[in-house]
Write a protein that holds these residues in place. Structure first.
Motif, mmCIF file in Angstrom:
data_model
loop_
_atom_site.group_PDB
_atom_site.id
_atom_site.type_symbol
_atom_site.label_atom_id
_atom_site.label_comp_id
_atom_site.label_asym_id
_atom_site.label_seq_id
_atom_site.Cartn_x
_atom_site.Cartn_y
_atom_site.Cartn_z
ATOM 1 N N THR A 12 0.829 -1.209 0.000
ATOM 2 C CA THR A 12 0.000 0.000 0.000
ATOM 3 C C THR A 12 0.864 1.260 0.000
ATOM 4 O O THR A 12 0.581 2.219 -0.716
ATOM 5 C CB THR A 12 -0.892 0.010 1.266
ATOM 6 N N ILE A 13 1.929 1.250 0.821
ATOM 7 C CA ILE A 13 2.758 2.456 0.921
ATOM 8 C C ILE A 13 3.430 2.775 -0.418
ATOM 9 O O ILE A 13 3.514 3.946 -0.808
ATOM 10 C CB ILE A 13 3.777 2.329 2.092
ATOM 11 N N SER A 34 6.329 -9.859 -5.808
ATOM 12 C CA SER A 34 5.247 -10.181 -4.884
ATOM 13 C C SER A 34 5.287 -11.683 -4.652
ATOM 14 O O SER A 34 5.767 -12.431 -5.510
ATOM 15 C CB SER A 34 3.903 -9.764 -5.500
ATOM 16 N N THR A 35 4.774 -12.137 -3.521
ATOM 17 C CA THR A 35 4.694 -13.593 -3.321
ATOM 18 C C THR A 35 3.574 -14.192 -4.161
ATOM 19 O O THR A 35 3.524 -15.393 -4.365
ATOM 20 C CB THR A 35 4.427 -13.934 -1.842
ATOM 21 N N ARG A 39 -1.249 -11.222 -8.056
ATOM 22 C CA ARG A 39 -1.334 -9.868 -7.504
ATOM 23 C C ARG A 39 -0.199 -8.994 -8.036
ATOM 24 O O ARG A 39 -0.377 -7.821 -8.333
ATOM 25 C CB ARG A 39 -1.322 -9.910 -5.973
ATOM 26 N N ASN A 72 7.329 -6.564 8.225
ATOM 27 C CA ASN A 72 8.644 -6.298 8.820
ATOM 28 C C ASN A 72 9.531 -7.520 9.062
ATOM 29 O O ASN A 72 10.753 -7.400 9.063
ATOM 30 C CB ASN A 72 8.431 -5.541 10.132
ATOM 31 N N GLU A 92 11.849 -0.036 4.510
ATOM 32 C CA GLU A 92 10.833 0.552 5.390
ATOM 33 C C GLU A 92 11.160 0.293 6.857
ATOM 34 O O GLU A 92 11.904 -0.584 7.211
ATOM 35 C CB GLU A 92 9.443 0.006 5.045
ATOM 36 N N LYS A 93 10.564 1.134 7.666
ATOM 37 C CA LYS A 93 10.655 0.993 9.117
ATOM 38 C C LYS A 93 9.551 0.075 9.609
ATOM 39 O O LYS A 93 8.541 -0.008 8.919
ATOM 40 C CB LYS A 93 10.531 2.338 9.805
ATOM 41 N N TRP A 161 -2.376 -6.979 9.058
ATOM 42 C CA TRP A 161 -1.286 -7.537 9.878
ATOM 43 C C TRP A 161 -0.884 -6.637 11.043
ATOM 44 O O TRP A 161 -0.381 -7.119 12.048
ATOM 45 C CB TRP A 161 -0.074 -7.833 8.982
ATOM 46 N N ARG A 162 -1.101 -5.322 10.932
ATOM 47 C CA ARG A 162 -0.737 -4.408 12.041
ATOM 48 C C ARG A 162 -1.494 -4.725 13.327
ATOM 49 O O ARG A 162 -1.074 -4.326 14.409
ATOM 50 C CB ARG A 162 -1.063 -2.962 11.650
ATOM 51 N N TYR A 282 8.246 12.180 0.665
ATOM 52 C CA TYR A 282 8.841 10.974 0.067
ATOM 53 C C TYR A 282 9.746 11.349 -1.113
ATOM 54 O O TYR A 282 10.768 10.704 -1.348
ATOM 55 C CB TYR A 282 7.733 10.005 -0.369
HETATM 56 P P1 NDP Z 1 0.710 -3.755 3.066
HETATM 57 O O1 NDP Z 1 -0.062 -4.698 3.915
HETATM 58 O O2 NDP Z 1 -0.013 -2.942 2.075
HETATM 59 O O3 NDP Z 1 1.847 -4.541 2.279
HETATM 60 C C1 NDP Z 1 2.701 -5.457 2.930
HETATM 61 C C2 NDP Z 1 2.712 -6.784 2.177
HETATM 62 O O4 NDP Z 1 1.412 -7.316 2.213
HETATM 63 C C3 NDP Z 1 3.063 -6.624 0.705
HETATM 64 O O5 NDP Z 1 4.435 -6.843 0.562
HETATM 65 C C4 NDP Z 1 2.235 -7.711 0.033
HETATM 66 O O6 NDP Z 1 2.961 -8.913 -0.094
HETATM 67 C C5 NDP Z 1 1.122 -8.011 0.999
HETATM 68 N N1 NDP Z 1 -0.173 -7.539 0.467
HETATM 69 C C6 NDP Z 1 -0.501 -6.295 0.071
HETATM 70 N N2 NDP Z 1 -1.782 -6.266 -0.364
HETATM 71 C C7 NDP Z 1 -2.260 -7.510 -0.223
HETATM 72 C C8 NDP Z 1 -3.497 -8.129 -0.491
HETATM 73 N N3 NDP Z 1 -4.537 -7.431 -1.001
HETATM 74 N N4 NDP Z 1 -3.647 -9.442 -0.227
HETATM 75 C C9 NDP Z 1 -2.615 -10.139 0.294
HETATM 76 N N5 NDP Z 1 -1.403 -9.607 0.551
HETATM 77 C C10 NDP Z 1 -1.244 -8.319 0.301
HETATM 78 O O7 NDP Z 1 1.571 -2.896 4.079
HETATM 79 P P2 NDP Z 1 1.952 -1.356 4.113
HETATM 80 O O8 NDP Z 1 2.213 -0.822 2.765
HETATM 81 O O9 NDP Z 1 0.988 -0.639 4.951
HETATM 82 O O10 NDP Z 1 3.332 -1.456 4.941
HETATM 83 C C11 NDP Z 1 4.470 -2.082 4.369
HETATM 84 C C12 NDP Z 1 5.732 -1.649 5.089
HETATM 85 O O11 NDP Z 1 5.863 -0.234 4.982
HETATM 86 C C13 NDP Z 1 5.813 -1.941 6.565
HETATM 87 O O12 NDP Z 1 7.167 -2.178 6.909
HETATM 88 C C14 NDP Z 1 5.331 -0.650 7.228
HETATM 89 O O13 NDP Z 1 5.818 -0.500 8.539
HETATM 90 C C15 NDP Z 1 5.929 0.373 6.279
HETATM 91 N N6 NDP Z 1 5.181 1.642 6.184
HETATM 92 C C16 NDP Z 1 5.890 2.810 6.218
HETATM 93 C C17 NDP Z 1 5.276 4.017 6.067
HETATM 94 C C18 NDP Z 1 6.088 5.266 5.982
HETATM 95 O O14 NDP Z 1 5.517 6.307 5.712
HETATM 96 N N7 NDP Z 1 7.380 5.233 6.174
HETATM 97 C C19 NDP Z 1 3.810 4.105 5.962
HETATM 98 C C20 NDP Z 1 3.156 2.830 5.861
HETATM 99 C C21 NDP Z 1 3.845 1.647 5.981
HETATM 100 P P3 NDP Z 1 3.780 -9.346 -1.377
HETATM 101 O O15 NDP Z 1 5.208 -8.984 -1.024
HETATM 102 O O16 NDP Z 1 3.572 -10.780 -1.466
HETATM 103 O O17 NDP Z 1 3.312 -8.561 -2.530
#
Ligand code: NDP
Length: 334
Positions: A12-13, A34-35, A39, A72, A92-93, A161-162, A282
Protein backbone atom coordinates in the motif's frame (compact mmCIF):
# COMPACT_ATOMS: atom_id res chain seq x y z
CA UNK A 1 22.42 8.37 -14.50
CA UNK A 2 18.83 7.17 -14.01
CA UNK A 3 18.50 4.84 -11.03
CA UNK A 4 16.56 1.66 -11.87
CA UNK A 5 14.41 0.60 -8.92
CA UNK A 6 12.92 -2.78 -8.05
CA UNK A 7 10.04 -2.90 -5.59
CA UNK A 8 10.12 -5.72 -3.06
CA UNK A 9 6.50 -6.04 -1.95
CA UNK A 10 3.32 -5.05 -3.75
CA UNK A 11 2.40 -2.80 -0.85
CA UNK A 12 0.00 0.00 0.00
CA UNK A 13 2.76 2.46 0.92
CA UNK A 14 4.42 2.00 -2.48
CA UNK A 15 1.05 2.40 -4.19
CA UNK A 16 0.04 5.50 -2.26
CA UNK A 17 3.38 7.34 -2.05
CA UNK A 18 6.65 5.78 -3.06
CA UNK A 19 6.04 4.80 -6.70
CA UNK A 20 5.13 8.39 -7.53
CA UNK A 21 8.01 9.72 -5.44
CA UNK A 22 10.60 7.54 -7.22
CA UNK A 23 9.34 8.76 -10.57
CA UNK A 24 9.14 12.40 -9.44
CA UNK A 25 12.75 12.14 -8.27
CA UNK A 26 13.81 10.94 -11.73
CA UNK A 27 14.06 7.20 -10.96
CA UNK A 28 12.72 4.41 -13.13
CA UNK A 29 10.80 1.44 -11.71
CA UNK A 30 11.83 -1.71 -13.54
CA UNK A 31 9.99 -4.41 -11.61
CA UNK A 32 7.95 -5.49 -8.61
CA UNK A 33 8.28 -8.67 -6.58
CA UNK A 34 5.25 -10.18 -4.88
CA UNK A 35 4.69 -13.59 -3.32
CA UNK A 36 1.57 -13.82 -5.49
CA UNK A 37 2.19 -13.93 -9.25
CA UNK A 38 -1.37 -12.85 -9.90
CA UNK A 39 -1.33 -9.87 -7.50
CA UNK A 40 2.11 -8.88 -8.74
CA UNK A 41 0.91 -8.86 -12.36
CA UNK A 42 -2.14 -6.77 -11.48
CA UNK A 43 -0.02 -4.36 -9.41
CA UNK A 44 2.53 -3.96 -12.22
CA UNK A 45 -0.23 -3.30 -14.75
CA UNK A 46 -1.95 -0.80 -12.47
CA UNK A 47 1.28 1.20 -12.01
CA UNK A 48 2.88 0.87 -15.46
CA UNK A 49 5.73 -1.30 -14.11
CA UNK A 50 7.24 -3.41 -16.92
CA UNK A 51 8.06 -6.57 -14.94
CA UNK A 52 6.51 -8.55 -12.10
CA UNK A 53 8.05 -11.62 -10.55
CA UNK A 54 7.93 -13.88 -7.51
CA UNK A 55 11.70 -14.43 -7.70
CA UNK A 56 13.96 -11.97 -5.87
CA UNK A 57 17.00 -12.77 -8.05
CA UNK A 58 15.04 -11.94 -11.18
CA UNK A 59 13.97 -8.62 -9.65
CA UNK A 60 17.51 -7.80 -8.53
CA UNK A 61 19.03 -8.53 -11.94
CA UNK A 62 17.26 -5.54 -13.49
CA UNK A 63 17.72 -3.02 -10.68
CA UNK A 64 20.33 -0.66 -9.22
CA UNK A 65 18.33 -0.11 -6.03
CA UNK A 66 15.41 -1.74 -4.23
CA UNK A 67 12.63 -0.39 -2.07
CA UNK A 68 11.60 -2.94 0.57
CA UNK A 69 8.06 -2.48 1.85
CA UNK A 70 7.00 -5.98 2.79
CA UNK A 71 5.87 -6.82 6.32
CA UNK A 72 8.64 -6.30 8.82
CA UNK A 73 9.72 -9.88 9.52
CA UNK A 74 10.70 -10.22 5.84
CA UNK A 75 12.93 -7.16 5.62
CA UNK A 76 16.10 -8.86 6.91
CA UNK A 77 16.48 -11.65 4.36
CA UNK A 78 15.32 -9.47 1.48
CA UNK A 79 17.74 -6.68 2.40
CA UNK A 80 20.64 -9.07 2.81
CA UNK A 81 19.92 -10.68 -0.58
CA UNK A 82 19.79 -7.24 -2.19
CA UNK A 83 23.02 -5.89 -0.72
CA UNK A 84 24.88 -9.13 -1.49
CA UNK A 85 23.81 -8.60 -5.11
CA UNK A 86 25.36 -5.11 -4.90
CA UNK A 87 22.05 -3.22 -4.84
CA UNK A 88 21.37 -0.07 -2.86
CA UNK A 89 18.50 -0.44 -0.40
CA UNK A 90 15.78 1.83 0.90
CA UNK A 91 14.05 -0.21 3.60
CA UNK A 92 10.83 0.55 5.39
CA UNK A 93 10.65 0.99 9.12
CA UNK A 94 10.90 -0.78 11.43
CA UNK A 95 14.03 -2.16 9.79
CA UNK A 96 13.34 -5.55 11.33
CA UNK A 97 11.58 -7.13 14.28
CA UNK A 98 14.73 -7.67 16.36
CA UNK A 99 18.02 -5.88 16.88
CA UNK A 100 19.93 -9.02 15.90
CA UNK A 101 18.22 -8.97 12.51
CA UNK A 102 18.90 -5.26 12.03
CA UNK A 103 22.57 -5.79 12.86
CA UNK A 104 22.78 -8.66 10.38
CA UNK A 105 21.45 -6.24 7.75
CA UNK A 106 23.97 -3.60 8.79
CA UNK A 107 26.88 -6.05 8.65
CA UNK A 108 25.89 -7.19 5.16
CA UNK A 109 25.40 -3.62 3.92
CA UNK A 110 28.76 -2.53 5.31
CA UNK A 111 30.51 -5.45 3.66
CA UNK A 112 28.81 -4.72 0.33
CA UNK A 113 29.57 -0.99 0.48
CA UNK A 114 26.14 0.02 -0.83
CA UNK A 115 23.85 2.88 0.18
CA UNK A 116 21.31 1.66 2.77
CA UNK A 117 18.64 4.01 4.10
CA UNK A 118 15.62 3.69 6.38
CA UNK A 119 12.37 5.26 5.22
CA UNK A 120 11.55 7.48 8.18
CA UNK A 121 9.76 9.87 5.85
CA UNK A 122 9.21 12.58 8.49
CA UNK A 123 12.81 13.72 8.01
CA UNK A 124 11.58 15.00 4.65
CA UNK A 125 8.81 17.14 6.21
CA UNK A 126 9.12 20.92 5.95
CA UNK A 127 7.65 21.23 9.44
CA UNK A 128 10.20 18.89 11.05
CA UNK A 129 13.04 20.66 9.26
CA UNK A 130 11.76 24.03 10.49
CA UNK A 131 11.71 22.72 14.08
CA UNK A 132 15.19 21.23 13.71
CA UNK A 133 16.62 24.47 12.27
CA UNK A 134 14.97 26.63 14.94
CA UNK A 135 16.46 24.47 17.71
CA UNK A 136 19.90 24.45 16.06
CA UNK A 137 19.73 28.25 15.74
CA UNK A 138 19.09 28.52 19.49
CA UNK A 139 15.64 30.10 19.09
CA UNK A 140 14.22 28.24 22.10
CA UNK A 141 17.41 28.14 24.15
CA UNK A 142 18.20 24.77 25.72
CA UNK A 143 15.52 22.17 24.88
CA UNK A 144 14.10 20.71 28.09
CA UNK A 145 11.03 18.73 27.11
CA UNK A 146 9.16 17.45 24.06
CA UNK A 147 5.71 16.06 23.37
CA UNK A 148 4.67 13.90 20.44
CA UNK A 149 1.02 13.30 19.62
CA UNK A 150 0.81 10.54 17.03
CA UNK A 151 -2.48 8.87 17.85
CA UNK A 152 -5.09 8.56 15.14
CA UNK A 153 -7.46 6.07 13.57
CA UNK A 154 -5.82 3.25 11.62
CA UNK A 155 -7.60 3.43 8.25
CA UNK A 156 -9.82 0.43 7.40
CA UNK A 157 -7.62 -0.64 4.48
CA UNK A 158 -4.60 -0.93 6.82
CA UNK A 159 -6.43 -2.96 9.49
CA UNK A 160 -4.64 -6.22 8.62
CA UNK A 161 -1.29 -7.54 9.88
CA UNK A 162 -0.74 -4.41 12.04
CA UNK A 163 -3.48 -5.69 14.37
CA UNK A 164 -3.14 -9.46 14.35
CA UNK A 165 0.34 -10.58 13.32
CA UNK A 166 2.81 -10.10 16.19
CA UNK A 167 5.53 -11.98 14.29
CA UNK A 168 5.34 -9.29 11.57
CA UNK A 169 5.93 -6.53 14.10
CA UNK A 170 2.28 -5.61 14.61
CA UNK A 171 1.20 -2.93 17.07
CA UNK A 172 1.34 0.79 17.63
CA UNK A 173 4.91 0.79 18.96
CA UNK A 174 6.73 -0.68 15.97
CA UNK A 175 4.37 1.17 13.62
CA UNK A 176 4.31 4.64 15.21
CA UNK A 177 6.66 4.99 18.19
CA UNK A 178 9.62 4.25 15.93
CA UNK A 179 8.64 7.30 13.84
CA UNK A 180 8.34 9.46 16.98
CA UNK A 181 11.78 8.37 18.11
CA UNK A 182 13.38 9.17 14.79
CA UNK A 183 11.59 12.51 14.55
CA UNK A 184 12.83 13.45 18.03
CA UNK A 185 16.40 12.36 17.27
CA UNK A 186 16.23 14.37 14.04
CA UNK A 187 14.98 17.62 15.53
CA UNK A 188 16.96 17.41 18.80
CA UNK A 189 20.24 15.98 17.52
CA UNK A 190 20.30 13.80 20.62
CA UNK A 191 19.87 10.10 21.38
CA UNK A 192 17.40 8.29 23.64
CA UNK A 193 18.89 6.85 26.81
CA UNK A 194 15.94 5.16 28.56
CA UNK A 195 12.18 4.74 28.34
CA UNK A 196 9.12 3.98 30.35
CA UNK A 197 5.68 3.20 28.93
CA UNK A 198 2.19 1.82 29.34
CA UNK A 199 0.52 -0.04 26.47
CA UNK A 200 -3.22 -0.37 25.91
CA UNK A 201 -5.49 -2.95 24.30
CA UNK A 202 -8.62 -1.03 23.45
CA UNK A 203 -10.34 -3.60 21.23
CA UNK A 204 -8.70 -3.06 17.88
CA UNK A 205 -5.45 -5.04 18.35
CA UNK A 206 -5.87 -8.83 18.40
CA UNK A 207 -3.81 -11.54 20.09
CA UNK A 208 -2.28 -9.24 22.68
CA UNK A 209 -1.19 -6.66 20.11
CA UNK A 210 -1.14 -3.15 21.65
CA UNK A 211 -3.27 -0.59 19.83
CA UNK A 212 -2.23 2.36 21.98
CA UNK A 213 0.79 3.37 24.03
CA UNK A 214 1.94 6.31 26.11
CA UNK A 215 5.39 6.74 27.48
CA UNK A 216 8.38 8.89 28.20
CA UNK A 217 11.83 8.84 26.62
CA UNK A 218 14.74 10.38 28.48
CA UNK A 219 17.43 11.63 26.14
CA UNK A 220 21.17 11.58 26.83
CA UNK A 221 21.31 15.34 27.53
CA UNK A 222 18.48 15.08 30.08
CA UNK A 223 15.52 16.16 27.91
CA UNK A 224 12.33 14.19 28.59
CA UNK A 225 9.89 13.47 25.75
CA UNK A 226 6.34 12.27 26.16
CA UNK A 227 4.66 10.29 23.37
CA UNK A 228 1.17 9.00 22.62
CA UNK A 229 0.67 6.59 19.73
CA UNK A 230 -2.54 4.79 18.89
CA UNK A 231 -4.66 3.25 16.14
CA UNK A 232 -7.90 3.93 17.97
CA UNK A 233 -8.43 7.67 18.39
CA UNK A 234 -10.83 8.91 15.73
CA UNK A 235 -10.71 12.61 16.40
CA UNK A 236 -7.26 13.37 17.80
CA UNK A 237 -4.89 15.87 16.17
CA UNK A 238 -1.21 15.07 15.69
CA UNK A 239 1.57 17.29 16.96
CA UNK A 240 5.20 17.71 17.90
CA UNK A 241 6.27 20.24 20.53
CA UNK A 242 9.69 21.13 21.90
CA UNK A 243 9.93 23.36 24.95
CA UNK A 244 13.16 25.14 25.82
CA UNK A 245 14.54 27.62 28.33
CA UNK A 246 13.84 30.58 25.99
CA UNK A 247 10.88 29.45 23.94
CA UNK A 248 8.56 26.76 22.65
CA UNK A 249 8.02 25.26 19.21
CA UNK A 250 4.51 23.99 18.61
CA UNK A 251 3.98 21.81 15.53
CA UNK A 252 0.39 20.91 14.69
CA UNK A 253 -0.81 18.27 12.20
CA UNK A 254 2.82 17.36 11.56
CA UNK A 255 2.98 13.59 12.26
CA UNK A 256 1.61 12.71 8.85
CA UNK A 257 2.56 11.51 5.40
CA UNK A 258 1.21 14.66 3.77
CA UNK A 259 3.19 17.89 3.32
CA UNK A 260 0.93 19.85 5.65
CA UNK A 261 0.94 21.27 9.16
CA UNK A 262 2.12 24.38 10.96
CA UNK A 263 4.93 25.32 13.33
CA UNK A 264 4.58 28.22 15.77
CA UNK A 265 7.46 29.75 17.73
CA UNK A 266 6.57 31.24 21.14
CA UNK A 267 9.10 33.36 23.03
CA UNK A 268 9.15 36.46 25.24
CA UNK A 269 8.64 38.44 22.03
CA UNK A 270 5.32 36.75 21.33
CA UNK A 271 4.15 34.18 18.86
CA UNK A 272 4.97 33.78 15.17
CA UNK A 273 4.48 31.06 12.57
CA UNK A 274 7.62 29.60 10.99
CA UNK A 275 7.90 29.27 7.22
CA UNK A 276 7.68 25.61 6.20
CA UNK A 277 8.31 23.93 2.86
CA UNK A 278 5.36 22.03 1.40
CA UNK A 279 7.47 19.67 -0.71
CA UNK A 280 6.46 16.00 -0.78
CA UNK A 281 8.25 14.15 2.05
CA UNK A 282 8.84 10.97 0.07
CA UNK A 283 10.25 12.85 -2.94
CA UNK A 284 12.71 14.57 -0.59
CA UNK A 285 13.76 11.16 0.77
CA UNK A 286 14.21 9.57 -2.67
CA UNK A 287 16.12 12.58 -4.01
CA UNK A 288 18.51 12.37 -1.05
CA UNK A 289 18.88 8.63 -1.71
CA UNK A 290 19.74 9.27 -5.37
CA UNK A 291 22.30 11.87 -4.30
CA UNK A 292 23.80 9.39 -1.84
CA UNK A 293 24.33 6.94 -4.71
CA UNK A 294 25.69 9.55 -7.13
CA UNK A 295 27.71 11.73 -4.79
CA UNK A 296 28.34 9.67 -1.66
CA UNK A 297 26.31 12.04 0.54
CA UNK A 298 24.26 10.92 3.53
CA UNK A 299 20.71 9.67 2.90
CA UNK A 300 18.01 11.47 4.90
CA UNK A 301 17.80 8.58 7.32
CA UNK A 302 20.59 6.02 7.55
CA UNK A 303 20.49 2.37 8.49
CA UNK A 304 22.01 3.31 11.87
CA UNK A 305 19.17 5.79 12.40
CA UNK A 306 16.78 2.89 11.74
CA UNK A 307 18.60 0.79 14.34
CA UNK A 308 18.20 3.61 16.90
CA UNK A 309 14.44 3.85 16.31
CA UNK A 310 14.02 0.06 16.41
CA UNK A 311 16.07 -0.20 19.62
CA UNK A 312 13.89 2.49 21.20
CA UNK A 313 10.68 0.79 20.07
CA UNK A 314 11.84 -2.54 21.48
CA UNK A 315 12.78 -0.86 24.77
CA UNK A 316 9.29 0.71 24.90
CA UNK A 317 7.71 -2.74 24.38
CA UNK A 318 9.90 -4.17 27.17
CA UNK A 319 9.00 -1.27 29.47
CA UNK A 320 5.28 -1.71 28.80
CA UNK A 321 5.53 -5.45 29.37
CA UNK A 322 7.56 -5.31 32.59
CA UNK A 323 6.32 -2.05 34.10
CA UNK A 324 9.96 -1.01 34.47
CA UNK A 325 12.20 1.59 32.91
CA UNK A 326 14.37 0.15 30.12
CA UNK A 327 17.63 1.43 28.68
CA UNK A 328 17.90 2.04 24.95
CA UNK A 329 20.83 -0.02 23.73
CA UNK A 330 21.15 0.02 19.94
CA UNK A 331 24.53 -1.74 20.04
CA UNK A 332 25.73 0.14 16.98
CA UNK A 333 29.23 -0.93 15.98
CA UNK A 334 31.64 1.63 14.58
P1 NDP B 1 0.71 -3.75 3.07
O1 NDP B 1 -0.06 -4.70 3.92
O2 NDP B 1 -0.01 -2.94 2.07
O3 NDP B 1 1.85 -4.54 2.28
C1 NDP B 1 2.70 -5.46 2.93
C2 NDP B 1 2.71 -6.78 2.18
O4 NDP B 1 1.41 -7.32 2.21
C3 NDP B 1 3.06 -6.62 0.71
O5 NDP B 1 4.43 -6.84 0.56
C4 NDP B 1 2.24 -7.71 0.03
O6 NDP B 1 2.96 -8.91 -0.09
C5 NDP B 1 1.12 -8.01 1.00
N1 NDP B 1 -0.17 -7.54 0.47
C6 NDP B 1 -0.50 -6.30 0.07
N2 NDP B 1 -1.78 -6.27 -0.36
C7 NDP B 1 -2.26 -7.51 -0.22
C8 NDP B 1 -3.50 -8.13 -0.49
N3 NDP B 1 -4.54 -7.43 -1.00
N4 NDP B 1 -3.65 -9.44 -0.23
C9 NDP B 1 -2.62 -10.14 0.29
N5 NDP B 1 -1.40 -9.61 0.55
C10 NDP B 1 -1.24 -8.32 0.30
O7 NDP B 1 1.57 -2.90 4.08
P2 NDP B 1 1.95 -1.36 4.11
O8 NDP B 1 2.21 -0.82 2.77
O9 NDP B 1 0.99 -0.64 4.95
O10 NDP B 1 3.33 -1.46 4.94
C11 NDP B 1 4.47 -2.08 4.37
C12 NDP B 1 5.73 -1.65 5.09
O11 NDP B 1 5.86 -0.23 4.98
C13 NDP B 1 5.81 -1.94 6.57
O12 NDP B 1 7.17 -2.18 6.91
C14 NDP B 1 5.33 -0.65 7.23
O13 NDP B 1 5.82 -0.50 8.54
C15 NDP B 1 5.93 0.37 6.28
N6 NDP B 1 5.18 1.64 6.18
C16 NDP B 1 5.89 2.81 6.22
C17 NDP B 1 5.28 4.02 6.07
C18 NDP B 1 6.09 5.27 5.98
O14 NDP B 1 5.52 6.31 5.71
N7 NDP B 1 7.38 5.23 6.17
C19 NDP B 1 3.81 4.10 5.96
C20 NDP B 1 3.16 2.83 5.86
C21 NDP B 1 3.85 1.65 5.98
P3 NDP B 1 3.78 -9.35 -1.38
O15 NDP B 1 5.21 -8.98 -1.02
O16 NDP B 1 3.57 -10.78 -1.47
O17 NDP B 1 3.31 -8.56 -2.53
Amino acid sequence: MTIRWGLIGASTIAREWVIDAIRAAGGEITGVMSTSAERGRAYAAEHGIPQSTTDIDELLSGADAVYISTTNELHRDQAIAAVRAGKHVLCEKPLATSLADAHAMADAAREAGVVFATNHHLRGAGTHNAIREAIAAGLIGKPLAARVFHAGLLPAHLQGWRLDKPEAGAGAVLDLTVHDTDALRFVLGDNPAEVTAFAQHAGMGKAGVEDGVMGVIRFENGLIAQFHDAFTTKYAETGLEVHGTEGSLVGRNVMTQRPVGTVTLRTAEGERPLQVSDRNLYVNAIEAFHRAIAEGTRPLCTLEDGIWSLATGLAVLDAARTGRTHKVEPGIRA
